[in-house]
Design a protein around this motif. Structure first.
Motif, PDB file in Angstrom:
ATOM      1  N   HIS A 124       0.842  -1.217  -0.113  1.00  0.00           N
ATOM      2  CA  HIS A 124      -0.006   0.054   0.093  1.00  0.00           C
ATOM      3  C   HIS A 124       0.837   1.230   0.117  1.00  0.00           C
ATOM      4  CE1 HIS A 124      -3.789   2.051   1.326  1.00  0.00           C
ATOM      5  NE2 HIS A 124      -2.623   3.177   1.867  1.00  0.00           N
ATOM      6  N   ILE A 125       0.708   2.025  -0.961  1.00  0.00           N
ATOM      7  CA  ILE A 125       1.512   3.089  -0.994  1.00  0.00           C
ATOM      8  C   ILE A 125       0.609   4.555  -1.295  1.00  0.00           C
ATOM      9  CG2 ILE A 125       3.355   2.116  -2.057  1.00  0.00           C
ATOM     10  CD1 ILE A 125       1.514   4.132  -4.263  1.00  0.00           C
ATOM     11  N   TYR A 126       1.330   5.808  -1.091  1.00  0.00           N
ATOM     12  CA  TYR A 126       0.923   7.155  -1.612  1.00  0.00           C
ATOM     13  C   TYR A 126       1.809   7.521  -2.534  1.00  0.00           C
ATOM     14  CZ  TYR A 126       3.741   9.144   1.743  1.00  0.00           C
ATOM     15  OH  TYR A 126       4.916   9.847   2.504  1.00  0.00           O
ATOM     16  N   LEU A 127       1.347   8.532  -3.545  1.00  0.00           N
ATOM     17  CA  LEU A 127       2.335   8.756  -4.563  1.00  0.00           C
ATOM     18  C   LEU A 127       1.834  10.227  -4.991  1.00  0.00           C
ATOM     19  CD1 LEU A 127       3.829   7.036  -7.586  1.00  0.00           C
ATOM     20  CD2 LEU A 127       2.534   9.124  -8.124  1.00  0.00           C
ATOM     21  N   LEU A 128       2.847  11.087  -5.009  1.00  0.00           N
ATOM     22  CA  LEU A 128       2.336  12.470  -5.479  1.00  0.00           C
ATOM     23  C   LEU A 128       3.151  12.734  -7.015  1.00  0.00           C
ATOM     24  CD1 LEU A 128       1.140  14.569  -3.224  1.00  0.00           C
ATOM     25  CD2 LEU A 128       2.555  12.696  -2.129  1.00  0.00           C
ATOM     26  N   PRO A 129       2.467  13.485  -7.724  1.00  0.00           N
ATOM     27  CA  PRO A 129       2.900  13.901  -9.049  1.00  0.00           C
ATOM     28  C   PRO A 129       4.128  14.585  -9.035  1.00  0.00           C
ATOM     29  CG  PRO A 129       0.973  15.077  -8.602  1.00  0.00           C
ATOM     30  CD  PRO A 129       1.039  14.395  -7.470  1.00  0.00           C
ATOM     31  N   PRO A 130       4.757  14.717 -10.248  1.00  0.00           N
ATOM     32  CA  PRO A 130       6.122  15.687 -10.142  1.00  0.00           C
ATOM     33  C   PRO A 130       5.695  17.116  -9.638  1.00  0.00           C
ATOM     34  CG  PRO A 130       5.686  14.421 -12.250  1.00  0.00           C
ATOM     35  CD  PRO A 130       4.621  14.176 -11.563  1.00  0.00           C
ATOM     36  N   VAL A 131       6.566  17.299  -8.830  1.00  0.00           N
ATOM     37  CA  VAL A 131       6.634  18.760  -8.127  1.00  0.00           C
ATOM     38  C   VAL A 131       7.926  19.345  -8.196  1.00  0.00           C
ATOM     39  CG1 VAL A 131       6.228  20.048  -5.870  1.00  0.00           C
ATOM     40  CG2 VAL A 131       4.656  18.288  -6.882  1.00  0.00           C
TER      41      VAL A 131
END
Length: 396
Positions: free
Chosen positions: A262-269
Motif C-alpha cells: 500500500h502506497i501513496y504517490l505525489l505527481p512531479p513537483v
C-alpha cells in the motif's frame, strides 16, 4: 531574554502555526516559539519537523467521519488563507484511490465509495479500461477499480502552508521567536517556558504542538502517550523535458492485492533545488523511535535503504516509465495516538495543553486541528459538538 504573553504556542509546524494564527485573530498577546528549517539536515543537532517537503495529499474523502470533517473544514479555508497571505500552497490536481475490484476479500474500494456517498462527495468510479485511458502513466494490477475525486483534492505544499500561516500570524500580531523549547511547567499560577538559548517566558496558557518531539523527556508536566514511527520517502528525479508525459497526474493512494505494498504517490513537483521529483511513500514495516535523541538521529540518517528499495520496486511496475536510477530518499516521522485522533487537551496543569498526533493523515487537516487547539486555549475546552471523537490526550 524573558517576557510574558497571554498565550504561547510551542512548535512552528503545520498545527502550531495554524493554532497561533487562529489565536491571534481572536486576541492579542500571542507568541509562537520554534526554530526554522535547518540548512543542512545531516549535520543539524537540533530538532526537526516533518513539513520540510513540497507535497502532501489532500482529499475530502475519509472513511472516518471526524477525520473527514477535519479535512473538509480545512480545505474550505485554503482559498482564504492563500488570498490573505499571498502564499500559494494548494494544487487542486485531484486524488485517485485505487484498489482491488469489489467482490473479493479486500473491502478497500467499497469503503471508499461508502465514505464518499456519506459525505456527498462527487466521484468517478473507474475500471481497468478507464484507468488506462485516463491515467496512461500508471500501470495497475488487472481487476483494479479506482475512485477519482476531481474537486477539492490534490496536494498541499507543507512548507508553503506553514509560511502562509506564519505570514497571517505575523499580520495578526503574533510574536515569532526562533528558538527551541526545552521544558514547560506551571509555577506560581503561570505557565513557564524555557528555551535552549536560556530564555524564560511566562504565559497564562501554553499549547505544545511539537509533533513527535512531544515525547521529549521532561518536556511536559506529564508524558503524553504517543508512538513515533520512522518513515522513509523516495524521490525520483524527472527531467523538465519529460514532464509532458505526466501531465494531469493526480495524487494517488494505491492498495494492491498485496496490502504490504500500500502506497501513496505525489505527481512531479518542483523542489527547492529547482528539480522535479515524483514522491512515493509507504514503509513495509514500522520502526519505532522512542526518544528525542533517536528522533534527531533518524532525521539526520536520511531514511532506510531497505524501505527505499521496497518503494523503488513498487514504482518499477506502477510507473514503468520512471528512471529508477535517479532515486533519492528522505526521513520523516509519523506520530500516532492510542485513539487514532489528534491529542488536543490539557495536561495535569490547567495552564499547559498539548496538540499533537497527526496519525499520518493530518497535513491536509492541519488548519482545522490548529483551530481546535486555539479554541482549547481560549475557552478551556474544544466545545465543538460537530465531532464525535474524544480528542482528550492519553498520558503515561
Amino acid at each position: 531574554m524573558s517576557g510574558h504573553f497571554k498565550y504561547i504556542v510551542v512548535g512552528r509546524g503545520m498545527m502550531g502555526a495554524a493554532a497561533a494564527r487562529h489565536l491571534a485573530e481572536k486576541v492579542d498577546g500571542v507568541a509562537l516559539i520554534g526554530p526554522g528549517e535547518p540548512a543542512d539536515i545531516t549535520s543539524h543537532q537540533g530538532v526537526f519537523a516533518s513539513h520540510y517537503d513540497e507535497a502532501r495529499i489532500t482529499r475530502t474523502i475519509d472513511g472516518d467521519a471526524d477525520w473527514a470533517l477535519l479535512a473538509n473544514r480545512s480545505i474550505a479555508r485554503y482559498a482564504d488563507i492563500t488570498a490573505r497571505s499571498g502564499v500559494e500552497f494548494y494544487a487542486p490536481v485531484g486524488c485517485l484511490i485505487v484498489g482491488p475490484g469489489r467482490g473479493g476479500d479486500n473491502p478497500f474500494i467499497g469503503n471508499v465509495l461508502k465514505a464518499a456517498e456519506r459525505l456527498g462527495v462527487s466521484t468517478e468510479l473507474m475500471n481497468d479500461e478507464s484507468l488506462r485511458n485516463d491515467f496512461p502513466y500508471f500501470s495497475f494490477e488487472p481487476g483494479s477499480e479506482g475512485v477519482f475525486e476531481k474537486d477539492n483534492a490534490g496536494y498541499v505544499n507543507p512548507r508553503a502552508l506553514v509560511k502562509a500561516q506564519s505570514v497571517l500570524a505575523d499580520k495578526a500580531g503574533v510574536t515569532l521567536i526562533d528558538d527551541v523549547v526545552v521544558s514547560t511547567r506551571e509555577e506560581a499560577g503561570r505557565a513557564i517556558v524555557e528555551t535552549a538559548s536560556g530564555a524564560v517566558y511566562a504565559a497564562d496558557r501554553v499549547l505544545v504542538a511539537a509533533g513527535g518531539f512531544s515525547i521529549t523527556k521532561d518536556f511536559l508536566p506529564q508524558p503524553v502517550a504517543l508512538n513515533v514511527y520512522a518513515r522513509t520517502v523516495a524521490f525520483f528525479e524527472i527531467d523538465e523535458a519529460d514532464l509532458e508525459q505526466y501531465a494531469g497526474m493526480p495524487s494517488l493512494i494505491y492498495e494492491p492485492r498485496d496490502t504490504t505494498k500500500h502506497i501513496y504517490l505525489l505527481p512531479p513537483v518542483r523542489y527547492p533545488d529547482g528539480k522535479f521529483y515524483l514522491k512515493i511513500g509507504g514503509d513495509p514495516d514500522d520502526k519505532l523511535v522512542g526518544s528525542d535523541p533517536e528522533i534527531r538521529a533518524w532525521f539526520r540518517s536520511g531514511g532506510r535503504e531497505s524501505a527505499r528499495d521496497h518503494l523503488s520496486d513498487i514504482v518499477a511496475t506502477l510507473v514503468p516509465s520512471i528512471d529508477r536510477s535517479r532515486i533519492s530518499m528522505a526521513a520523516c516521522v509519523v506520530s500516532k495516538t492510542p485513539g487514532g485522533y489528534p491529542a488536543i487537551g490539557f495536561t495535569t496543569s490547567p495552564r499547559i495543553a498539548v496538540l499533537t498526533g497527526g496519525n499520518g493523515t493530518a497535513a491536509k487537516s492541519s488548519d482545522e486541528i490548529g483551530r481546535l487547539g486555539a479554541a482549547l486555549l481560549l475557552d478551556g475546552k474544544i466545545g465543538d459538538g460537530a465531532y464525535a471523537a474524544d480528542f482528550k490526550p492519553a498520558f503515561l
